[in-house]
Every structure is written in C-alpha cells, then in structure tokens.
Motif scaffolding. Structure first.
Motif, short mmCIF file in Angstrom:
data_model
loop_
_atom_site.label_atom_id
_atom_site.label_comp_id
_atom_site.label_asym_id
_atom_site.label_seq_id
_atom_site.Cartn_x
_atom_site.Cartn_y
_atom_site.Cartn_z
N LEU A 191 0.72 -1.38 0.09
CA LEU A 191 0.12 -0.14 -0.11
C LEU A 191 0.87 1.25 0.11
O LEU A 191 0.28 2.25 -0.56
N ALA A 192 1.82 1.25 0.78
CA ALA A 192 2.76 2.46 0.81
C ALA A 192 3.35 2.71 -0.44
O ALA A 192 3.73 4.09 -0.83
N LYS A 193 3.51 1.84 -1.25
CA LYS A 193 4.44 1.98 -2.71
C LYS A 193 3.22 2.06 -3.73
O LYS A 193 3.60 2.59 -4.82
N ASN A 194 1.76 1.76 -3.11
CA ASN A 194 0.77 1.74 -4.24
C ASN A 194 1.22 1.06 -5.37
O ASN A 194 0.98 1.42 -6.62
N LEU A 195 1.80 -0.26 -4.95
CA LEU A 195 2.15 -1.26 -6.21
C LEU A 195 1.63 -2.50 -6.06
O LEU A 195 1.51 -3.16 -4.70
N ILE A 196 1.05 -2.96 -6.97
CA ILE A 196 0.34 -4.10 -7.18
C ILE A 196 1.14 -5.17 -8.20
O ILE A 196 1.32 -4.51 -9.41
N THR A 197 1.52 -6.08 -7.93
CA THR A 197 1.78 -7.11 -9.03
C THR A 197 0.79 -8.27 -9.02
O THR A 197 0.74 -9.19 -8.30
N LEU A 198 0.75 -8.67 -10.26
CA LEU A 198 -0.15 -9.87 -10.58
C LEU A 198 0.58 -11.00 -11.50
O LEU A 198 1.12 -10.64 -12.27
N THR A 199 0.59 -11.98 -10.95
CA THR A 199 1.41 -13.12 -11.76
C THR A 199 0.49 -14.08 -12.06
O THR A 199 -0.29 -14.86 -11.19
N ASP A 200 0.41 -14.59 -13.54
CA ASP A 200 -0.40 -15.35 -13.94
C ASP A 200 0.46 -16.66 -13.87
O ASP A 200 1.40 -16.94 -14.75
N PHE A 201 -0.14 -17.96 -13.49
CA PHE A 201 0.60 -19.35 -13.42
C PHE A 201 0.86 -19.73 -14.52
O PHE A 201 1.81 -20.35 -14.92
N ALA A 202 -0.06 -19.76 -15.59
CA ALA A 202 0.03 -20.52 -16.90
C ALA A 202 1.08 -19.83 -17.75
O ALA A 202 1.94 -20.67 -18.47
N SER A 203 1.26 -18.44 -17.89
CA SER A 203 2.18 -17.82 -18.61
C SER A 203 3.30 -17.43 -17.77
O SER A 203 4.37 -16.99 -18.39
N MET A 204 3.38 -17.38 -16.49
CA MET A 204 4.17 -16.68 -15.56
C MET A 204 4.31 -15.30 -15.81
O MET A 204 5.51 -14.60 -15.57
N LYS A 205 3.48 -14.68 -16.78
CA LYS A 205 3.54 -13.15 -16.84
C LYS A 205 3.34 -12.44 -15.69
O LYS A 205 2.27 -12.82 -14.81
N LYS A 206 4.02 -11.42 -15.29
CA LYS A 206 3.97 -10.51 -14.48
C LYS A 206 3.53 -9.24 -14.79
O LYS A 206 4.04 -8.61 -15.88
N THR A 207 2.29 -8.63 -14.27
CA THR A 207 1.84 -7.48 -14.57
C THR A 207 1.70 -6.55 -13.27
O THR A 207 1.22 -6.68 -12.16
N ARG A 208 2.51 -5.30 -13.55
CA ARG A 208 2.80 -4.62 -12.45
C ARG A 208 1.96 -3.27 -12.31
O ARG A 208 1.93 -2.69 -13.68
N ILE A 209 1.13 -3.08 -11.67
CA ILE A 209 0.07 -1.87 -11.54
C ILE A 209 0.67 -0.80 -10.56
O ILE A 209 0.56 -1.25 -9.43
N ARG A 210 0.97 0.26 -10.83
CA ARG A 210 1.56 1.25 -10.01
C ARG A 210 0.47 2.34 -9.95
O ARG A 210 0.23 3.10 -11.17
N LEU A 211 0.09 2.65 -8.88
CA LEU A 211 -1.24 3.63 -8.70
C LEU A 211 -0.56 5.14 -8.41
O LEU A 211 0.12 5.21 -7.50
N ASP A 212 -0.97 5.91 -9.14
CA ASP A 212 -0.48 7.45 -8.64
C ASP A 212 -1.30 7.99 -7.67
O ASP A 212 -2.33 9.00 -8.01
N VAL A 213 -1.09 7.89 -6.26
CA VAL A 213 -2.08 8.27 -5.47
C VAL A 213 -1.25 8.92 -4.24
O VAL A 213 0.00 8.26 -3.85
N PRO A 214 -1.55 10.06 -3.76
CA PRO A 214 -0.67 10.76 -2.73
C PRO A 214 -1.05 9.73 -1.44
O PRO A 214 -1.76 9.23 -1.18
N ALA A 215 0.57 9.74 -0.69
CA ALA A 215 0.41 8.82 0.56
C ALA A 215 -0.72 9.43 1.64
O ALA A 215 -0.93 8.50 2.41
N GLU A 216 -0.84 10.68 1.65
CA GLU A 216 -1.43 11.03 2.95
C GLU A 216 -2.97 10.92 2.78
O GLU A 216 -3.54 10.40 1.61
N GLY A 217 -3.70 11.01 4.04
CA GLY A 217 -5.11 10.62 3.93
C GLY A 217 -5.77 9.03 3.61
O GLY A 217 -6.33 9.04 2.91
N HIS A 218 -4.69 8.19 4.17
CA HIS A 218 -4.83 6.69 3.89
C HIS A 218 -4.83 6.52 2.62
O HIS A 218 -5.59 5.75 1.92
#
Length: 421
Positions: free
Chosen positions: A335-362
């Motif tokens: 959450l602090a990095k606003n970074l999500i990594t999705l890994t698909d087992f069949a292809s072993m493809k990794k999809t990184r999703i970085r959200l542009d959100v300010p850290a303050e205010g939860h």
C-alpha cells in the motif's frame, strides 16, 4: 446544486484535518456550519476556519442535537469510547451520519446501533462507518482483479499491517490508544477496517477465528537503567533508543504526528513545552500502556478461504502488505508504494500496476470515503459499505480479542449468537 451541509462533533485531528480540510477544498460539495467541541481553543479555531457563528458553536454534542436539525449530515469524530451516544443522538435527530471507527468499544453497543438503525432509520437516511480502506484505489484495484477472476479461485490471504515503530510509540504507547479501558483493543482500534478488507476480499462470512499476541517491549521491565520519566530530562540512552521523544519529534516524524501534540495537547503550541508536560514526552517504558505491540489473527471463512492478519509495531515503514494466492495466479501488493503485482501461473507473466495516489489521507481512502458520503447524501443513495458489513468486521475484532485472551479458537456463529444475530 447546493453543497451538503454538516455538523462536526469533535474538532480534533480527524474532524479538523480530514473532513474540515475536505470542506475547505471542496466548498461546492461540503460546507460545515456547526461544531461541538469541549476544548475552547479547538472550538474557536475550527469555528474561525469555517465561519461558524457563536450560536452554532457548542461545547457539547447534547446541546447540538437537542436543537432543531441544523444540517444534512453529522460527522462524529470523537474518541473511541465516545462514539456511541453522539452517533445515536445524531441519527435520532434525523441527520445522515458518518461515524469514525470503531462504532463502539463494546460489542453490545455496536449491535445496539445496528439494530436501532435497522428498525428506526428514516427512508434514505445514511449511517456509515469510516472504513476508509475500501475507498483506496489500491484495494479497489485488488478487488477488481479478484472479481475478474485474475487469480482463479482465491485460496489464501496473507495481510501484514506494519504500524511503524514511531507510529506505535506515538499512538499506542504515549497517545490516546495506550489504554484499552479508555479506548479499544488494538485489533479493533487499529485493524477493524483491515478485518473488513479481509472479509470483503474473501467474499464470505468468517467461520473460525484464533489469535495470539502480547506486549513484549514497552513495559517497565525493559526500562534502561537511569532513564528518567521524560526523555527531555536527559536520558543516558538518548542516542541509541529508537523511541526517544526528543529526537522523534524534533525532525524525524512527519507533521501529522506533531499535530496532536502542539494542537490538541498543548495550549502553548510549543513542542519543547509539550515534551515536558504532555504524555508524548514520556519514556516509552513508563507510560502505563497495556495494548499488545504485536498480534496475529487467523481466520477461516465459510467458503474455504484462509487468511492471516499480522499486526506489528516493529517495522520501519507504515504500510499494509498483502499476498493473495489463488488457483491460477497470485497478487502481491504494498500500500505504501501503491504497487500491485499480478502473476499468472499459466504464462508466468507478471503485470505491475503502479497507482499514482498521494500517501497522505490513507492513500486516497479519506478523500474517497468523504466524497462518497457527500455524494450519497446529495443523491439520496446509500454508500457501498453497509452498516451490517461494518458491524461484522467489528464483531470479528471482538472475537479475535476473545481468542487472544482465552487462547482458544472462536466459532464466530456461536460468538454472535448471544447478541441475537
């Protein structure tokens, strides 16, 4: 459209800096027209910020809610042990209600509010609890991936809440949440909305709960030899103690941690004075605190999903780290990095999703929740998070605390049965 009008009960950190700031930044959406706050300085400063006249500036919420309804909504921002009564009075007076978590620090009052709302709430009247994490782009994105089947069937959920060593010392050792009898158990005060997220992501009621945890560090037994009651009085371990108040509050901590000291605790607004005369300057080993500094909660949901929640004071960062394991893939997120990594087992493809959100205010959750509440009041529609769902996560927290104290596994249905649920 005219802005939604609101009264604020409790002009402390949340009332002033979350909802108050939102109103000042979005005057076309939300306008605060009255305040109830017992502290004279806080009440005056809040009234000046929002242009509230003396006749709508109250010392107590009883006086506010005894008067004819002044606004569309009531924002209840009091301390944990003072939520139940003003929230109930606000609802009975016809206000839409946004209540800070927890609903109450007792399960009986949580259930009472839910039953009262279920039976006596006017049509279209909103009663919402501040489970801000559901409104963060981070968790909304994870929920979307799950619902799209990105990991197949969810099997296991690991969830780590890193409070941060300085945050824990500030709030749960020196601060308002150090004593369970005056506030709430740690798993409720800090993590009822984390339990709400686990329930939401699991997509099923919980079946069994177990928990362990204790207070290991912040006790008199660990007090260094020669340490004074206050860090500012000259501690022999000042240079090596990570919790030394003088060093923490003079430059190390971000401003959000200074506000409760210089604005809410110390009328002089002077930090050095506050460290000598408020609780925030005490040695962390002499604070009379009693909440656990670490806790682990294991949950088994009715649909077979297993989840583990770890809450710890002993981290260098303030974040929430999640790992969702499914039959066809996995999701890892910080959450602090606003970074999500999705890994698909069949292809072993990794999809990184970085959200542009300010850290303050939860991480966007405060703004998202406030905006959703205001829109709900303006449009007459309910918020996505129903009170019944908030109640469930609170009762999960009380069940976890029972499991921790009694060293047992709690059957959730049996736990809630005495409450008529």
């Amino acid at each position: 459209m005219n802005p939604v009008t609101a009264v604020v009960v409790g002009a402390g950190d949340r009332g002033r800096h979350v909802y108050g700031t939102y109103a000042l930044e979005h005057p076309g959406e939300l306008r605060i027209i009255a305040v109830a706050e017992p502290d004279v300085v806080r009440r005056r400063e809040f009234s000046e910020l929002h242009g509230i006249p003396p006749e709508r500036s109250f010392a107590g919420y009883e006086e506010l809610f005894a008067a004819p309804r002044l606004a569309d909504a009531a924002l209840i921002c009091t301390q944990d042990g003072m939520h139940y009564r003003p929230a109930l009075l606000a609802k009975q007076a016809g206000y839409h209600v946004l209540l800070e978590k927890p609903i109450s620090n007792t399960p009986e009052e949580c259930v009472r509010i839910w039953k009262d709302c279920a039976q006596n709430t006017a049509e279209g009247q909103i009663f919402a609890v501040c489970h801000v994490l559901r409104y963060t782009p981070f968790f909304l994105q994870i929920k979307k991936l799950l619902d799209e089947g990105a990991v197949g069937r969810l099997v296991n959920l690991q969830y780590e809440e890193d409070i941060g060593f300085y945050h824990f010392a500030h709030s749960y050792v020196r601060g308002n949440w150090r004593d369970e009898s005056c506030s709430s158990p740690l798993v409720l005060a800090k993590s009822c909305h984390d339990l709400d997220i686990l329930r939401w992501l699991a997509g099923s009621p919980v079946q069994h709960i177990s928990s362990t945890g204790s207070l290991v560090e912040f006790t008199p037994a660990n007090r260094p030899a020669g340490a004074p009651d206050r860090c500012a009085e000259g501690c022999p371990t000042a240079q090596t103690c990570p919790y030394n108040a003088v060093r923490l509050y003079h430059g190390f901590l971000p401003g959000a941690f200074l506000r409760p000291i210089v604005e809410l605790e110390d009328a002089t607004h002077d930090l050095d004075h506050a460290l000598l005369y408020t609780g925030y300057g005490r040695c962390v080993y002499a604070c009379g605190n009693n909440v656990p500094d670490h806790q682990a909660v294991s949950l088994h949901f009715e649909n077979g999903v297993d989840a583990q929640l770890t809450i710890t004071a002993f981290s260098s960062r303030i974040t929430r780290i999640v790992h969702l394991m499914g039959t066809r893939g996995e999701i890892q997120g910080d959450l602090a990095k606003n970074l999500i990594t999705l890994t698909d087992f069949a292809s072993m493809k990794k999809t990184r999703i970085r959200l542009d959100v300010p850290a303050e205010g939860h991480h966007g959750g405060d703004r998202g929740l406030t905006g959703s509440f205001v829109a709900g009041v303006a449009g007459g529609s309910a918020l996505p998070t129903a009170l019944a769902q908030s109640l469930e996560s609170h009762l999960m927290a009380f069940a976890a605390e029972k499991a921790r104290r009694e060293h047992t596994v709690v059957d959730f249905k049996e736990f809630i049965r005495p409450f008529g649920l």
